[in-house]
Structure formats: structure tokens, C-alpha cells
Design a protein around this motif. Sequence first.
Motif, PDB file in Angstrom:
ATOM      1  N   ASP A 148       0.805  -1.212   0.000  1.00 13.83           N
ATOM      2  CA  ASP A 148       0.000   0.000   0.000  1.00 13.83           C
ATOM      3  C   ASP A 148       0.844   1.270   0.000  1.00 13.83           C
ATOM      4  OD1 ASP A 148      -2.834  -0.703   0.063  1.00 13.83           O
ATOM      5  OD2 ASP A 148      -2.397  -1.650   1.979  1.00 13.83           O
ATOM      6  N   ASP A 149       1.900   1.291   0.828  1.00 19.23           N
ATOM      7  CA  ASP A 149       2.621   2.553   0.980  1.00 19.23           C
ATOM      8  C   ASP A 149       3.937   2.321   1.695  1.00 19.23           C
ATOM      9  OD1 ASP A 149       2.909   5.237   0.510  1.00 19.23           O
ATOM     10  OD2 ASP A 149       1.387   5.895   1.949  1.00 19.23           O
ATOM     11  N   SER A 159      -7.658  -0.654   0.068  1.00 18.89           N
ATOM     12  CA  SER A 159      -6.809   0.535  -0.078  1.00 18.89           C
ATOM     13  C   SER A 159      -6.492   1.162   1.278  1.00 18.89           C
ATOM     14  CB  SER A 159      -7.394   1.577  -1.033  1.00 18.89           C
ATOM     15  OG  SER A 159      -8.586   2.147  -0.581  1.00 18.89           O
ATOM     16  N   ALA A 160      -5.224   1.606   1.409  1.00 13.66           N
ATOM     17  CA  ALA A 160      -4.731   2.207   2.651  1.00 13.66           C
ATOM     18  C   ALA A 160      -3.508   3.053   2.335  1.00 13.66           C
ATOM     19  CB  ALA A 160      -4.369   1.124   3.666  1.00 13.66           C
ATOM     20  N   LYS A 161      -3.271   4.074   3.163  1.00 13.97           N
ATOM     21  CA  LYS A 161      -2.092   4.931   3.010  1.00 13.97           C
ATOM     22  C   LYS A 161      -1.536   5.293   4.389  1.00 13.97           C
ATOM     23  CE  LYS A 161      -1.510   5.073  -1.366  1.00 13.97           C
ATOM     24  NZ  LYS A 161      -0.270   4.537  -1.978  1.00 13.97           N
ATOM     25  N   VAL A 218      -2.317   5.826   9.911  1.00 10.81           N
ATOM     26  CA  VAL A 218      -2.817   5.088   8.751  1.00 10.81           C
ATOM     27  C   VAL A 218      -4.275   5.458   8.468  1.00 10.81           C
ATOM     28  CG1 VAL A 218      -3.357   2.783   7.876  1.00 10.81           C
ATOM     29  CG2 VAL A 218      -1.230   3.175   9.151  1.00 10.81           C
ATOM     30  N   ALA A 219      -4.576   5.663   7.190  1.00 14.86           N
ATOM     31  CA  ALA A 219      -5.963   5.799   6.733  1.00 14.86           C
ATOM     32  C   ALA A 219      -6.274   4.629   5.816  1.00 14.86           C
ATOM     33  CB  ALA A 219      -6.155   7.120   5.995  1.00 14.86           C
ATOM     34  N   TYR A 220      -7.480   4.080   5.948  1.00 15.40           N
ATOM     35  CA  TYR A 220      -7.824   2.934   5.104  1.00 15.40           C
ATOM     36  C   TYR A 220      -9.327   2.841   4.900  1.00 15.40           C
ATOM     37  CZ  TYR A 220      -8.892   0.418   9.521  1.00 15.40           C
ATOM     38  OH  TYR A 220      -9.402   0.024  10.739  1.00 15.40           O
ATOM     39  N   ARG A 221      -9.704   2.118   3.848  1.00 16.45           N
ATOM     40  CA  ARG A 221     -11.098   1.859   3.539  1.00 16.45           C
ATOM     41  C   ARG A 221     -11.427   0.429   3.946  1.00 16.45           C
ATOM     42  NH1 ARG A 221     -11.814   1.268  -1.399  1.00 16.45           N
ATOM     43  NH2 ARG A 221     -13.980   1.918  -1.623  1.00 16.45           N
ATOM     44  N   ILE A 239      -7.444   6.894  -1.393  1.00 21.65           N
ATOM     45  CA  ILE A 239      -7.361   7.434  -0.042  1.00 21.65           C
ATOM     46  C   ILE A 239      -5.975   8.032   0.168  1.00 21.65           C
ATOM     47  CG2 ILE A 239      -6.492   5.359   1.151  1.00 21.65           C
ATOM     48  CD1 ILE A 239      -8.797   6.035   3.265  1.00 21.65           C
ATOM     49  N   GLY A 240      -5.872   8.983   1.077  1.00 25.03           N
ATOM     50  CA  GLY A 240      -4.587   9.592   1.390  1.00 25.03           C
ATOM     51  C   GLY A 240      -4.586  10.109   2.814  1.00 25.03           C
ATOM     52  N   ILE A 241      -3.397  10.358   3.352  1.00 23.73           N
ATOM     53  CA  ILE A 241      -3.278  10.897   4.697  1.00 23.73           C
ATOM     54  C   ILE A 241      -1.988  11.690   4.797  1.00 23.73           C
ATOM     55  CG2 ILE A 241      -2.241   8.746   5.552  1.00 23.73           C
ATOM     56  CD1 ILE A 241      -3.556   9.355   8.300  1.00 23.73           C
ATOM     57  N   THR A 242      -2.054  12.847   5.472  1.00 21.12           N
ATOM     58  CA  THR A 242      -0.865  13.641   5.765  1.00 21.12           C
ATOM     59  C   THR A 242      -0.918  14.072   7.227  1.00 21.12           C
ATOM     60  OG1 THR A 242      -1.912  15.743   5.127  1.00 21.12           O
ATOM     61  CG2 THR A 242      -0.743  14.519   3.401  1.00 21.12           C
ATOM     62  N   TRP A 243       0.216  14.578   7.709  1.00 21.58           N
ATOM     63  CA  TRP A 243       0.297  15.076   9.087  1.00 21.58           C
ATOM     64  C   TRP A 243       0.611  16.564   9.035  1.00 21.58           C
ATOM     65  CZ3 TRP A 243      -1.338  12.495  13.209  1.00 21.58           C
ATOM     66  CH2 TRP A 243      -1.094  13.044  14.472  1.00 21.58           C
ATOM     67  N   ASP A 244      -0.311  17.388   9.550  1.00 25.93           N
ATOM     68  CA  ASP A 244      -0.221  18.833   9.469  1.00 25.93           C
ATOM     69  C   ASP A 244      -0.027  19.431  10.854  1.00 25.93           C
ATOM     70  OD1 ASP A 244      -0.774  21.397   7.817  1.00 25.93           O
ATOM     71  OD2 ASP A 244      -2.158  21.554   9.513  1.00 25.93           O
ATOM     72  N   ALA A 245       0.795  20.444  10.952  1.00 33.46           N
ATOM     73  CA  ALA A 245       1.107  21.033  12.255  1.00 33.46           C
ATOM     74  C   ALA A 245      -0.123  21.615  12.939  1.00 33.46           C
ATOM     75  CB  ALA A 245       2.172  22.122  12.088  1.00 33.46           C
ATOM     76  N   THR A 246      -1.089  22.096  12.163  1.00 32.90           N
ATOM     77  CA  THR A 246      -2.303  22.684  12.731  1.00 32.90           C
ATOM     78  C   THR A 246      -3.431  21.664  12.846  1.00 32.90           C
ATOM     79  OG1 THR A 246      -1.734  24.854  11.824  1.00 32.90           O
ATOM     80  CG2 THR A 246      -4.039  24.496  12.465  1.00 32.90           C
ATOM     81  N   ASP A 247      -3.738  20.993  11.744  1.00 32.73           N
ATOM     82  CA  ASP A 247      -4.844  20.037  11.722  1.00 32.73           C
ATOM     83  C   ASP A 247      -4.464  18.664  12.266  1.00 32.73           C
ATOM     84  OD1 ASP A 247      -6.553  21.864  10.559  1.00 32.73           O
ATOM     85  OD2 ASP A 247      -6.130  21.212   8.524  1.00 32.73           O
TER      86      ASP A 247
END
Length: 441
Positions: free
Chosen positions: A232-233, A315-317, A327-330, A367-375
Motif C-alpha cells: 500500500d505505501d 486501499s490504505a495509506k 494510517v488511513a484505510y477503507r 485514499i490519502g493521509i498527511t500530518w499537518d502542524a495545525t490540523d
Amino acid sequence: MHPLPYRALLAPAAALTALLALVPAAPRAQAATVTPASTAVTAAAATVEQIPYAMDSSNQAAWWTPAATYKGRGQYTYFAFNEPGSTAATHRPAIARRDPDGVWSRLPLLTSDGQQAEFADDNGHNQPSVARDGSGRLHVFTSMHGDTWRYFRTDAPGGAVTDHSAQMPDQGQGITYPVLTTTPNGDLYLAARIGNGNDRRPGKLYRWNNAASTWSVVATFASAQYRSVYPDDLAVDASGKVHILFEWSKAPSSAFRHKLSYLRLDPATGTFTDSTGAPLATPVTPDTADVIQDLTSGEEWSSDNTGYTAAAVQSAKLTLDGDVPKVAYRYRSAASGAEFHVYYGYPSGGGWQRQTVYSGGQTTAAIGITWDATDLKRVYYVKSSGTDRVFAATETNGSWTSASPVPGLTADRLAVRRDSDGNDVLYLPDTKSGILYYARR
């Protein structure tokens, strides 16, 4: 671990040579919990541009890594994609490069005789993954569904993207689902499923040594009798540890997978571990892997792509908060019927905790995932219908809310990469219209 509840434009046919490889174009304008379904909120729209090149309808997948970024005099973006081929059943892979001034350039993938590579369409398999190494060379793996290596690379920044398949290890093996990432020191890691056996299809990890300009085998990281691995990633943290995300299916293959799994490699010691740091012997199996989403009620190993209606992963990321995987996944649970909903998993208390991100309807295999300093975590997903299709979900105190960062855009697939300036760069295909969009937020 507590289970979730029950749950048409055609590209020119003429041959393209290396001298035409770069064609500039003008820019266009906690405990495991199950939270309620996401609610819509208002959010500022992302900056959106249409890529100025025709896209083939086959440019759609969930596992791929088709976007890469690089910070030089500014932020560069590289989108690998399928252009229309000479017939409706073929495609031609290429890279669309966006420079810091917003100008797009097109780099076709060229065969040894200087012609643009062309392959048969195979949705969900024959799509490209791209990465940039520390020397500025672009690497693309594309259009393999049990095929031998189809690997293209530039030999210098800005050069032609040419066939280097013969330089890969494991010549003659069938390759599927190549995913790529770049390390802090400019090396690359590649994960792929290897082989076409009916009783076993393992997952294997490779490394590009940027200084030596060579690929080598790291390890077979996952393998089991009567099981197939679905990469997956990949992600690499600041210390160089490699984080691997993958699924399992009944061999030889299935559209419905199970036991979403995680594995971490410390290249300094050659040791593989789970999310707690406990060593794991490789190749791991479904019984020994660090499983994020285990089997739930009614879920079973099946290779029936039409009649199987029980629970499954699809699917997963992966992203990192420092060296911690998120991790985000369906997942389709017993309670969701035919719908794949969106979930978020993270390590805590010696295991994996899970939250429901979105359960309001059917989603597509993206699907996607990120790490944000605010969110903090941003989980991206695509609804299968509606005026707004692409959504980003964020969480506060266990409650997830969603908004479209590109309202009104008809994209039906996505990929996302976070650049070094802290922007989420979205890769957004509209497969019905033959358009690829770039968005940044």
C-alpha cells in the motif's frame, strides 16, 4: 485489539525521441473508538490547476505513488500519469513536471529506440509510481501486472526518461503494485508484489543506493502459503527507518483484502519490528504480522471478486508523526453492507486503535493521509457520487469533520504528497473527462 462493530483526446502516434523528452507548457490557471459519521464544514478551497496534457481514462488506482515533490530554488512537483495510447485499450506513461514558477513540462517515458513506451490498459494495475533521488534523477515503475520490470529513469536532472529495466535485480520475475519513497539521504525504497504463483505471492523490499547508482534486494518482508501480498505505501522517517504498509488476500489474488498490516525496518541493524519496536522475523505472515485491522465477524479469505460480500479491506495509506505511523484505510464491515467506509488507525497501548472517519456512503478506491502542524492528521477520500467528490477529514476530541478542499471538482481518484514547505499537494484525476488536476493547500 478490539474489532470494529458489525458492522477524447488522443496523444500523437508519432515516435518521440529523447530530444523531445522535455516539452514546456504554460501554467493553468485513546481507546479504540467508533465516532459518528463526518459532518460537512466550510473550508478554504485549495489552489487548483489543470495539467495541460491529455490523460487516459486508465489513469486510476489506489495503491500507487504517482506524485513526488522536491525543494530546490522552490517547490517542484512531479506527476506520473497515463496518457492516451494509439488505441482506446492502450496508454503511454509520462511525467508532468511543475517548476516553482508554475510552468509545466512533459517528460514521456522512452524505450531503448527512442519511442514513447506504450502498454495495454489494465485499470488498478497498469499505473505509474514515481520518486526523485538525491541526485535529481527521476525513477518510474509502471504498467506491471505480473510482468517483468518496466522501469524508467533519467540519467541526469532534466534528462530523458529512458528504459533501465535491465538494471533491476530479480530479472524474469512478475512484478505488481510498485510503491516508492525517497529517504532523507536521497536513496529510494521500493516495495512490490513478486511472482505469479497460484499458491503464494510475496512482498519484497528493494533499495536504490544513490551514491552507487544501484538497486539491491533488502528482504522478502511478507509471505505465506495460499496468501498474496498487496503493498500500500512506504515512508521513511528522519532517522532512516522504513515504514511499510500492506494487505493480504487469498492467493492468487482478490479485489477484497484482509489483515491490513504494518512493518518497520531499521537499515542500520537490518532488524524488522512492529509498531512497539518488538523484533519480527521476516517474512511475516498474516499470523505474525503487526495487524492494524484484523478479521471481523463474517470476514473470510475469498478470491471471489463478485460473489463475496462480507467484510474486507480495500486501499490504505501511511504518514508519519515524527517516527510514529498513522494510517488511513477503507474497510467494508458487516454493518456497512456493500459500502467501504473510511477509518483511521494509530498505535497506542501496545496495539492499534481505530476511529471511524466517514461512514455516510460509498467511497471509491482512493485514499490519502498527511500530518499537518495545525490540523494534525488529514485524511483524504473520494465519494462515489455527488457534486463534491474529494474530501479532507480532520479530527478534534474524537469527532471527525469533512470538507471538500476542491469544491465542484469532478475528480474521482486521488493521491497526496506533503511537500517540505508543509503544503499538501493533491493529484486529482477526472477519469471521465480525461483531465488531471494539481491542487495545493
